[in-house]
Write a protein that holds these residues in place. Structure first.
Motif, PDB file in Angstrom:
ATOM      1  N   ALA A  26       0.851  -1.197   0.000  1.00 39.24           N
ATOM      2  CA  ALA A  26       0.000   0.000   0.000  1.00 39.24           C
ATOM      3  C   ALA A  26       0.884   1.244   0.000  1.00 39.24           C
ATOM      4  O   ALA A  26       1.923   1.282   0.650  1.00 39.24           O
ATOM      5  CB  ALA A  26      -0.911  -0.001   1.224  1.00 39.24           C
ATOM      6  N   ASN A  27       0.464   2.266  -0.729  1.00 36.89           N
ATOM      7  CA  ASN A  27       1.305   3.478  -0.774  1.00 36.89           C
ATOM      8  C   ASN A  27       0.510   4.774  -0.855  1.00 36.89           C
ATOM      9  O   ASN A  27       1.042   5.802  -1.253  1.00 36.89           O
ATOM     10  CB  ASN A  27       2.288   3.403  -1.949  1.00 36.89           C
ATOM     11  N   THR A  28      -0.760   4.729  -0.470  1.00 43.85           N
ATOM     12  CA  THR A  28      -1.543   5.956  -0.421  1.00 43.85           C
ATOM     13  C   THR A  28      -2.128   6.105   0.979  1.00 43.85           C
ATOM     14  O   THR A  28      -2.319   5.117   1.703  1.00 43.85           O
ATOM     15  CB  THR A  28      -2.698   5.953  -1.441  1.00 43.85           C
ATOM     16  N   GLU A  29      -2.413   7.324   1.343  1.00 44.63           N
ATOM     17  CA  GLU A  29      -2.969   7.593   2.665  1.00 44.63           C
ATOM     18  C   GLU A  29      -4.297   6.873   2.868  1.00 44.63           C
ATOM     19  O   GLU A  29      -4.597   6.380   3.958  1.00 44.63           O
ATOM     20  CB  GLU A  29      -3.141   9.095   2.867  1.00 44.63           C
ATOM     21  N   GLU A  30      -5.096   6.781   1.817  1.00 48.35           N
ATOM     22  CA  GLU A  30      -6.384   6.093   1.918  1.00 48.35           C
ATOM     23  C   GLU A  30      -6.185   4.602   2.210  1.00 48.35           C
ATOM     24  O   GLU A  30      -6.888   4.020   3.051  1.00 48.35           O
ATOM     25  CB  GLU A  30      -7.172   6.260   0.619  1.00 48.35           C
ATOM     26  N   GLU A  31      -5.212   3.983   1.528  1.00 51.49           N
ATOM     27  CA  GLU A  31      -4.933   2.569   1.770  1.00 51.49           C
ATOM     28  C   GLU A  31      -4.373   2.356   3.174  1.00 51.49           C
ATOM     29  O   GLU A  31      -4.730   1.388   3.863  1.00 51.49           O
ATOM     30  CB  GLU A  31      -3.936   2.050   0.727  1.00 51.49           C
ATOM     31  N   PHE A  32      -3.502   3.263   3.601  1.00 52.68           N
ATOM     32  CA  PHE A  32      -2.953   3.175   4.951  1.00 52.68           C
ATOM     33  C   PHE A  32      -4.080   3.234   5.987  1.00 52.68           C
ATOM     34  O   PHE A  32      -4.108   2.463   6.944  1.00 52.68           O
ATOM     35  CB  PHE A  32      -1.981   4.329   5.207  1.00 52.68           C
ATOM     36  N   VAL A  79      14.394   3.515   2.770  1.00 50.03           N
ATOM     37  CA  VAL A  79      13.008   3.764   3.170  1.00 50.03           C
ATOM     38  C   VAL A  79      12.190   3.962   1.909  1.00 50.03           C
ATOM     39  O   VAL A  79      12.460   4.871   1.112  1.00 50.03           O
ATOM     40  CB  VAL A  79      12.908   5.005   4.077  1.00 50.03           C
ATOM     41  N   ASN A  80      11.182   3.134   1.739  1.00 48.97           N
ATOM     42  CA  ASN A  80      10.434   3.143   0.487  1.00 48.97           C
ATOM     43  C   ASN A  80       9.149   3.964   0.526  1.00 48.97           C
ATOM     44  O   ASN A  80       8.596   4.299  -0.524  1.00 48.97           O
ATOM     45  CB  ASN A  80      10.092   1.700   0.085  1.00 48.97           C
ATOM     46  N   GLU A  81       8.655   4.282   1.709  1.00 46.61           N
ATOM     47  CA  GLU A  81       7.401   5.010   1.808  1.00 46.61           C
ATOM     48  C   GLU A  81       7.646   6.472   2.173  1.00 46.61           C
ATOM     49  O   GLU A  81       8.535   6.783   2.963  1.00 46.61           O
ATOM     50  CB  GLU A  81       6.487   4.372   2.871  1.00 46.61           C
ATOM     51  N   PRO A  82       6.853   7.388   1.622  1.00 44.53           N
ATOM     52  CA  PRO A  82       6.995   8.804   1.972  1.00 44.53           C
ATOM     53  C   PRO A  82       6.477   9.060   3.385  1.00 44.53           C
ATOM     54  O   PRO A  82       5.726   8.244   3.941  1.00 44.53           O
ATOM     55  CB  PRO A  82       6.104   9.503   0.936  1.00 44.53           C
ATOM     56  N   TYR A  83       6.884  10.175   3.950  1.00 48.10           N
ATOM     57  CA  TYR A  83       6.376  10.516   5.274  1.00 48.10           C
ATOM     58  C   TYR A  83       4.971  11.088   5.147  1.00 48.10           C
ATOM     59  O   TYR A  83       4.751  12.082   4.460  1.00 48.10           O
ATOM     60  CB  TYR A  83       7.274  11.540   5.974  1.00 48.10           C
ATOM     61  N   ILE A  84       4.013  10.443   5.806  1.00 50.48           N
ATOM     62  CA  ILE A  84       2.641  10.935   5.883  1.00 50.48           C
ATOM     63  C   ILE A  84       2.280  10.978   7.349  1.00 50.48           C
ATOM     64  O   ILE A  84       2.358   9.953   8.041  1.00 50.48           O
ATOM     65  CB  ILE A  84       1.657  10.011   5.122  1.00 50.48           C
ATOM     66  N   PRO A  85       1.904  12.145   7.887  1.00 48.75           N
ATOM     67  CA  PRO A  85       1.562  12.237   9.311  1.00 48.75           C
ATOM     68  C   PRO A  85       0.527  11.188   9.708  1.00 48.75           C
ATOM     69  O   PRO A  85      -0.481  10.996   9.033  1.00 48.75           O
ATOM     70  CB  PRO A  85       0.991  13.656   9.433  1.00 48.75           C
ATOM     71  N   GLY A  86       0.815  10.475  10.795  1.00 48.97           N
ATOM     72  CA  GLY A  86      -0.096   9.456  11.276  1.00 48.97           C
ATOM     73  C   GLY A  86       0.099   8.090  10.654  1.00 48.97           C
ATOM     74  O   GLY A  86      -0.538   7.121  11.061  1.00 48.97           O
ATOM     75  N   CYS A  87       0.983   8.004   9.653  1.00 54.80           N
ATOM     76  CA  CYS A  87       1.205   6.732   8.952  1.00 54.80           C
ATOM     77  C   CYS A  87       2.657   6.287   9.065  1.00 54.80           C
ATOM     78  O   CYS A  87       3.187   5.603   8.189  1.00 54.80           O
ATOM     79  CB  CYS A  87       0.816   6.866   7.479  1.00 54.80           C
ATOM     80  N   LEU A  88       3.296   6.662  10.144  1.00 57.75           N
ATOM     81  CA  LEU A  88       4.717   6.388  10.331  1.00 57.75           C
ATOM     82  C   LEU A  88       5.035   4.892  10.298  1.00 57.75           C
ATOM     83  O   LEU A  88       6.095   4.482   9.823  1.00 57.75           O
ATOM     84  CB  LEU A  88       5.177   6.983  11.665  1.00 57.75           C
ATOM     85  N   ALA A  89       4.109   4.078  10.783  1.00 56.20           N
ATOM     86  CA  ALA A  89       4.371   2.640  10.862  1.00 56.20           C
ATOM     87  C   ALA A  89       4.698   2.024   9.510  1.00 56.20           C
ATOM     88  O   ALA A  89       5.488   1.075   9.423  1.00 56.20           O
ATOM     89  CB  ALA A  89       3.170   1.930  11.484  1.00 56.20           C
ATOM     90  N   PHE A  90       4.102   2.562   8.456  1.00 59.03           N
ATOM     91  CA  PHE A  90       4.328   1.980   7.138  1.00 59.03           C
ATOM     92  C   PHE A  90       5.746   2.262   6.633  1.00 59.03           C
ATOM     93  O   PHE A  90       6.255   1.535   5.772  1.00 59.03           O
ATOM     94  CB  PHE A  90       3.285   2.503   6.152  1.00 59.03           C
TER      95      PHE A  90
END
Length: 236
Positions: free
Chosen positions: A11-17, A82-93
């Motif tokens: 998963a790589n979108t905020e909605e999927e996260f 690190v393959n995922e961008p930083y998205i607030p609240g989605c740090l675990a991914f």
């Protein structure tokens, strides 16, 4: 130590996260899955980042200590891109792939994992400590040095005395606790990860404090280790 894989990291979108977080959130258990008298080992988990050739890398360091003597009994690390961008609240991914990689190297299976970050104190109740618990199948606690503001709710500052605390309630639900781990210093923000209650989390954190830092010993040691490892890896 074995890790149980709950989901992949494609998963790589905020909605999927968010969908994954909401799905896992239904299985959070804020009750102790253990007797505190049986705790023998405790692990601190932290990560550090750096840039190389315009790509982001990180190392995850885990330090395991004896819960009673506070002596270090194991320390390991993992690292990678690190393959995922930083998205607030989605740090675990961003962090879980390296955390899992590090945990799998552990020869000792810690009784408790403490993370530099939040747990239930999160807009989806799915901070890194809570999210990681499903992979580790162990009680977890989140300890953050700064406050993650949720629904524009501020926290109430506890008295300037070690052990003083104020619960952080949002919409009449307790999300976490602001704890004065030392007098004359900034407080820390603790929250359940999973398989543990807030009072027990507080008791464990208080038992893991010393005069050297406002954060608990295993997390502080993991933080120090990330700086050592990062400096070693940056020049490779």
């Amino acid at each position: 130590m074995k890790v149980q894989f709950i989901h992949n990291f494609s998963a790589n979108t905020e909605e999927e996260f968010s969908k994954i977080q909401n799905s896992l959130g239904k299985n959070i258990i804020l009750k102790n899955s253990f007797n505190i008298k049986d705790i023998k080992t405790c692990a601190g988990v932290d990560l550090a980042y750096w840039m190389k050739d315009e790509e982001e890398y990180a190392t995850c360091c885990i330090v395991v200590i004896d819960y009673n003597t506070k002596k270090v009994i194991e320390k390991i690390y993992s690292y990678g891109k690190v393959n995922e961008p930083y998205i607030p609240g989605c740090l675990a991914f961003r962090e879980l792939p390296l955390i899992i990689k590090a945990v799998e190297k552990l020869k000792i299976e810690p009784d408790i994992f403490i993370f530099d970050g939040n747990g239930y104190l999160h807009f989806n109740h799915m901070g890194i400590a809570t999210h990681a618990s499903f992979f580790l199948n162990k009680p977890t606690i989140g300890v953050a040095k700064s406050y993650l503001k949720i629904k524009e709710t501020d926290f109430e500052m506890p008295e300037d005395e070690m052990g003083s605390y104020k619960d952080i309630a949002i919409d009449n639900e307790v999300y976490g606790r602001v704890l004065r781990s030392r007098s004359n210093t900034k407080p820390i923000f603790i929250s359940c990860g999973n398989y543990i209650d807030l009072d027990t989390s507080t008791r464990i954190i208080m038992n893991l404090l010393n005069e050297e830092s406002r954060i608990p010993i295993p997390v502080r040691l993991a933080d120090l280790e990330t700086h050592i490892v990062r400096e070693k890896l940056k020049n490779i």
